[in-house]
Design an enzyme around this catalytic site. Structure first.
Site, PDB file in Angstrom:
ATOM      1  N   TYR A 335       5.509  44.629  39.478  1.00  0.00           N
ATOM      2  CA  TYR A 335       5.078  45.396  37.807  1.00  0.00           C
ATOM      3  C   TYR A 335       4.757  46.621  38.174  1.00  0.00           C
ATOM      4  O   TYR A 335       4.209  47.549  39.087  1.00  0.00           O
ATOM      5  CB  TYR A 335       3.522  44.677  37.734  1.00  0.00           C
ATOM      6  N   CYS A 336       5.051  47.910  36.618  1.00  0.00           N
ATOM      7  CA  CYS A 336       4.840  49.035  36.570  1.00  0.00           C
ATOM      8  C   CYS A 336       5.519  49.633  38.232  1.00  0.00           C
ATOM      9  O   CYS A 336       6.655  49.032  38.647  1.00  0.00           O
ATOM     10  CB  CYS A 336       3.559  48.945  36.117  1.00  0.00           C
ATOM     11  N   LEU A 337       4.756  50.379  38.401  1.00  0.00           N
ATOM     12  CA  LEU A 337       5.153  51.154  40.025  1.00  0.00           C
ATOM     13  C   LEU A 337       5.567  50.739  41.010  1.00  0.00           C
ATOM     14  O   LEU A 337       5.800  51.228  41.900  1.00  0.00           O
ATOM     15  CB  LEU A 337       3.527  52.575  40.083  1.00  0.00           C
TER      16      LEU A 337
END
Length: 604
Positions: A335-337
């Protein structure tokens, strides 16, 4: 793999030019001494950063100088702006002189989609509607003045436009009691009680700010109200805890699922309250789930870089899972980074251990940062050097500065609407698990943040094949495992068109989902909640590229949660299900360390 073995693996210097590409500016570590001149500059920049919120004055000044000089040398543009102002002023004067019986609200200009400052019915009353339209016309004129000027660099034009918009947002009529009809109506209905309540809210916030901690205990306690899915910490090193969740079905999918959250915030965005926990949703459908919980770094961790996060994070977690479930491929999700880091690790694993990953899922995660939205506005050499000097002294990027940067991207929704609600209307937002998680921020180590900004944002090394992992350049074309990629419509952190660029880079079958909502709410989309929708289109590796606009036209719009589609995807790439194991650890790995959610998530 032991922690020491992970640490002993060689890392590549930031300025090694293995591929023959341009040399990347290195990030000085704490062990590298500064010259006297560099020390003076660093101290001055760190002191300035306390007053500027981490923004580089030089970067801002250069952007405005670029715009002003080109505007001064463009008499045609200035004449056009003047004529537009006169024409709109004349139309505005005619609108104001319209008799009340013939009045039409929003005659000249309407708020942009997503601008909810003037959404209330009271804003259609003539007096207040005139004020709102005057403001919107001024906002429109300034946008014309700060954009579309020939010769100004795209980045500088965007910085000027963003900065002017932030200044205009401060003086919006919705922010003042005398020009906001909703505040005035509340004052009449409550006899001015809203201002008394707002005054008390302001005092409470001031007390919390000065004391550095909230005056009341949080309503959502980690391990009690959120992050409650049963599990055990089966591994811990100095950067992560690996949580294995207890099976909830008699038969389970043979391939485990590893979730890599972003370390910008705590992991439990994916394990919130029981009714909207993605982890609980997976285990109740027969998946064996592992979750990485990152430790909140402090100043002593200043020299931890992206490669350390890969080795001590994803690589270490995969080694442990391979011990617990030998000879089983892994469904990895980031998720995300955490998704960006997973893409790096997955490309490297494809070279060294083909077949290690059965599938790769990226949730609101970017791998190409050329169109990364307004986050890129202040990502230039001046800004990054300024941040590095600030972080070198502190060792970390503090939570308040990181939160402030994200709030500026949605200042109307996050800052000004909150001030109006809390202090003028006298209300408080109803607490929620998502808001509680959003306030539970973490710090970022000096080197990791610099690596992230320089290598990924500024130089786009990952997408262009210059990113080095273990001395070797990484190519995202090495991603061969089937991919499930999710973007969200209103994402201000990872715009979906930027997430869509994975189609250009990975040589894999891709199921791309565009979900309703934003960066967090679009991912936390349980089937039990109404109002969710998504579009889905699958592309095989050997099929022609489909651009984002064409994708929008072709992808079918469906009501409901994309979570169900992900379960179908994981099931399609899994083997025959088998009886669940009651033990959450392998005999050779020793007993579990703690119950979930572990210790690291509780660190502040």
């Amino acid at each position: 793999m032991t922690v020491q073995a992970v640490l002993d693996q060689p890392t590549s210097p930031a300025n090694d030019d293995v591929t023959g590409a341009r040399t990347v500016a290195s990030v000085p570590s704490e062990s590298e001494p500064l010259t006297a001149a560099e020390s003076i500059d660093q101290l001055v920049h760190a002191a300035m950063a306390r007053w500027t919120g981490g923004l580089s004055p030089a970067s801002l000044a250069l952007a405005f100088a670029d715009w002003q000089l080109h505007l001064a040398a463009s008499p045609g543009k200035r004449l056009q702006l003047a004529l537009n102002a006169v024409a709109e002023g004349s139309r505005f004067a005619r609108m104001v002189s319209t008799p009340h019986a013939a009045w039409q609200p929003w005659f000249m200009v309407k708020p942009q989609p997503g601008d909810n400052r003037f959404a209330g019915q009271d804003w259609t009353l003539p007096a207040f509607n005139v004020v709102a339209q005057a403001f919107l016309l001024g906002e429109q004129w300034w946008h014309s003045a700060t954009s579309g000027l020939r010769g100004v660099s795209k980045g500088n034009s965007a910085i000027v436009d963003f900065t002017v918009r932030q200044c205009l947002d401060v003086v919006a009529p919705s922010n003042f009691a005398f020009s906001n009809p909703e505040v005035l109506r509340r004052a009449m209905d409550s006899g001015g009680g809203n201002f008394v309540s707002g005054w008390h809210n302001w005092l409470e916030d001031c007390r919390d700010l000065l004391s550095g901690k909230p005056s009341e205990p949080p309503l959502f306690v980690v391990g009690k109200d959120v992050a409650t899915t049963k599990g055990k910490v089966v591994y811990r090193n100095e950067l992560i805890e690996l949580i294995q969740y207890a099976p909830a079905t008699t038969d389970v999918c043979p391939e485990p699922v590893l979730i890599v959250p972003a370390w910008i915030m705590k992991y439990y965005i994916l394990d919130l309250s029981p009714e909207n926990s993605l982890v609980r949703f997976l285990v109740e459908r027969g998946f064996t789930v592992f979750m990485i919980s990152w430790r909140n770094p402090g100043p002593a961790d200043r020299d931890l870089g992206i490669e350390d996060y890969r080795k001590l994070g994803i690589d270490a977690a995969i080694d442990v899972i391979n011990q617990l479930a030998p000879e089983r491929a892994i469904h990895a999700a980031g998720y995300c980074l955490g998704g960006t880091l997973l893409a790096i690790a997955a490309a490297r694993l494809q070279r060294e251990r083909p077949g290690c990953l059965r599938s790769v899922t990226l949730l609101a995660a970017q791998v190409d940062f050329t169109d990364a939205g307004e986050l890129t506005l202040f990502i230039n050499e001046s800004q990054i050097a300024f941040l590095e000097d600030m972080m070198r002294q502190r060792g970390v990027l503090e939570t308040a500065q990181m939160a402030g940067a994200f709030q500026l991207l949605r200042s109307n929704d996050v800052i000004w609407s909150r001030l109006v609600r809390d202090y003028l209307m006298g209300d408080r937002a109803a607490p929620s698990d998502l808001m509680s998680w959003n306030a539970d921020a973490t710090r970022m180590p000096y080197r990791m943040h610099s690596d992230y900004l320089r290598k990924l944002f500024l130089n786009n090394d990952l997408a262009e094949g210059r990113y080095l992992a273990d001395w070797q350049p990484m190519a995202l074309s090495d991603l061969r495992a089937p991919m499930f990629v999710v973007g969200t419509v209103r994402d201000h952190v990872a715009p979906w068109r930027s997430v869509h660029k994975i189609h250009l880079l990975a040589d894999a079958d891709i199921a791309f989902v565009l979900a309703s909502g934003g960066h967090s709410a679009g991912i936390v989309a349980p089937p039990s909640e109404e109002g969710h929708s998504y579009q889905l289109l699958e592309k095989k590796a050997d099929q022609p590229y489909v651009g984002p606009d064409e994708w929008l036209r072709k992808a079918v719009n469906r009501d409901g949660s994309w979570w169900l589609e992900w379960v179908r995807f994981l099931t399609a790439y899994s083997g025959t299900w088998e009886p669940a194991k009651t033990s959450l650890h392998a005999p050779q790995s020793g007993p579990p360390l703690d119950d979930a959610p572990g210790q690291y998530v509780l660190q502040h």
